[in-house]
Each structure stands twice: as C-alpha cells, then as structure tokens.
Design a protein around this motif. Sequence first.
Motif, short mmCIF file in Angstrom:
data_model
loop_
_atom_site.label_atom_id
_atom_site.label_comp_id
_atom_site.label_asym_id
_atom_site.label_seq_id
_atom_site.Cartn_x
_atom_site.Cartn_y
_atom_site.Cartn_z
N GLU A 149 -2.92 -7.30 -1.45
CA GLU A 149 -1.66 -7.81 -0.89
C GLU A 149 -0.43 -6.98 -1.21
N HIS A 150 -0.59 -5.76 -1.64
CA HIS A 150 0.57 -4.94 -1.97
C HIS A 150 1.36 -4.54 -0.73
N ASP A 151 2.58 -4.09 -0.95
CA ASP A 151 3.47 -3.66 0.13
C ASP A 151 2.79 -2.61 1.00
#
Length: 201
Positions: A149-151
């Motif tokens: 779910e990172h940028d």
Amino acid sequence: MNDDVPRDLRARRRLTTRQEIHEAALALFEEQGVRETTVQQIAERAGVSSRTFFRHFESKEQAGLPGQHRLLGVIDGLEASDPEPAAVLRAIESAAESAMGRENDPGLEEHRRLARLLAREPDLRALAASQEKDLAARLRARVAEQVGEHDPVAVLLVAEVAVAVWRTSWERWGEISAGGGTQDPVEVYRHCRGELRRVVG
C-alpha cells in the motif's frame, strides 16, 4: 517413449535458431551497419528462411538487440523481505549485482559488441530506449507487488531509479571496454550507484 523429449528437443532447437539469427544480425550490423542490412541477408547468414526469421523476431533491429535478459531475470526473481521502498530498491541492487556477471563471464564479449554498435547506430538506440520503458513498467508492477500500500510515486521512483542505474552502468562499462579497459562490470555498477547517492545526498 516420453512425450516430453520431443517437446524439449523442439524447444532447444527453437532457442538455437533464435541465437543463430541474433548472431547473424549482430555480425552483419558490425560489418555493414543496421540500415544497410536486410532481413533476407540475416536469414541467409543464419541459414533460415525469412518466414522463420519472423517467427522469432519482429524486426532486424530486434534480432540484433533482443532484450535485457539479465535484468528481466532480476525482475522476475525479485523477492524483498522488507516492504519498505528503500529496502526493495536495495534488494533490486543486490540481485542486479549478481546478474551483472564478472569480467570473465563469456556473455560480456557480446555486451562489448553491443555497446560499440549502440554508440554508432541510432536505430538500435531507439529500440533500446523502447525496451527500457518496457523493463521499467515490468519492474514497476513487480515492485508494487512487493511494497503493497505504499505511495505509487515511491513505487515508480524505485523502478525508474533501478533501471537508470542499470543502464548507466552498462553504458559506462561499454565506454571503458571500447577504450581498451577491462574493469569488472560489478565495480562499474557499484560506482554508478554510489555516484547517484552522492549526487542526491
């Protein structure tokens, strides 16, 4: 008789034919240039028909520059133990070092030949740029799987930086080789990686 044997044999023959076409294209490009070389000439040099040529490659340029198989192996085998983007980048770098090969790697002579061709053949450089875009997209997808779910911007940066350092390292190693140097490509890669970190702080 085992049904797998004929299939394995056909697969080996296909790989052998593909390699023979690639070697023929590379030799003809060195001898007379890319634009002066035709598919028919490559096929004849490889001992195959033009139809067989197009079963393996879409164009003469692709036959001479079939792709970054080493980096593709890194991408497909990427498994990061830490989902943080910086850790994934380090995992890519470690795998890339392993894939680079050492100075006594027999595959490096072909890299020298390709480096010389890329320096003088704009048509091949255009194909190489297109291949790099595909590699970056493939690596971006693989990195996204690793980091969760990172940028998305971080994912894109990891992929683009990794491909840029890979490309810069091979270009620099090619320049050194063309000048008669024999530096280990892994050392060149480490130097390029270190310079990037020095520049961006």
